[in-house]
Design a protein around this motif. Structure first.
Motif, PDB file in Angstrom:
ATOM      1  N   ARG A 131       0.822  -1.208   0.000  1.00 43.35           N
ATOM      2  CA  ARG A 131       0.000   0.000   0.000  1.00 43.35           C
ATOM      3  C   ARG A 131       0.858   1.260   0.000  1.00 43.35           C
ATOM      4  N   HIS A 133       2.399   4.709   1.016  1.00 47.72           N
ATOM      5  CA  HIS A 133       2.694   5.275   2.320  1.00 47.72           C
ATOM      6  C   HIS A 133       3.712   6.386   2.137  1.00 47.72           C
ATOM      7  N   SER A 141       6.579   6.042  -2.271  1.00 46.64           N
ATOM      8  CA  SER A 141       6.847   5.123  -1.170  1.00 46.64           C
ATOM      9  C   SER A 141       5.683   4.154  -0.982  1.00 46.64           C
ATOM     10  N   ALA A 142       5.996   3.002  -0.442  1.00 48.74           N
ATOM     11  CA  ALA A 142       4.979   1.990  -0.133  1.00 48.74           C
ATOM     12  C   ALA A 142       5.467   1.188   1.051  1.00 48.74           C
ATOM     13  N   GLU A 143       4.510   0.471   1.661  1.00 47.30           N
ATOM     14  CA  GLU A 143       4.872  -0.445   2.757  1.00 47.30           C
ATOM     15  C   GLU A 143       4.119  -1.742   2.571  1.00 47.30           C
TER      16      GLU A 143
END
Length: 143
Positions: A131, A133, A141-143
């Protein structure tokens, strides 16, 4: 998948651990409460400060200085942070990161590589979430 595995020193310069990665002087991770600095025996005040690396990212600096793109690198290793030791924290832990520098790489490539990696390590039945982030040091960015 075409990645080289590269390791680097656990004792690192302040430049490789912070400055070369665009981590500003006022960033809290540079504080002595968040980093293990090593007392220098060198009387030269201009010498680089040394520390126990707080992440594996200094290897990115070393690789980019010594190789030309395209690059596909995985960096495993021990890292050190002065965390309070409890059931889920230690002053030393293992980290793995990867980076890729080439033409025509998309964010969806990252998602696919992470999925293949995670399923290879944890098994094909794992459930994953990817998802968006916000992280101040990467965009997107993603996490």
């Amino acid at each position: 998948m075409g990645f080289s595995v590269v390791e680097g020193p656990e004792i690192e310069t302040e430049y490789n651990n912070f400055t070369g990665l665009n981590i500003p002087l006022e960033h809290p991770s540079r504080d002595v409460f968040d980093t293990f600095y090593i007392k220098s025996q060198n009387p030269n005040p201009q010498s680089q400060k040394l520390l126990l690396r707080s992440h594996t990212s200094p290897v990115q600096i070393r690789v980019m200085k010594s190789r030309k793109p395209p690059l596909a690198v995985v960096v495993p290793g021990r890292v050190y942070r002065p965390d309070a030791v409890d059931a889920s924290h230690s002053f030393m832990f293992h980290q793995i990161e990867g980076f890729m520098v080439d033409k025509d790489i998309k964010f969806s490539d990252l998602k696919g590589i992470l999925e293949v990696f995670a399923k290879g390590v944890f098994g094909g039945d794992i459930k994953m979430r990817f998802r968006p982030h916000f992280f101040p040091f990467t965009e997107p960015s993603a996490e």
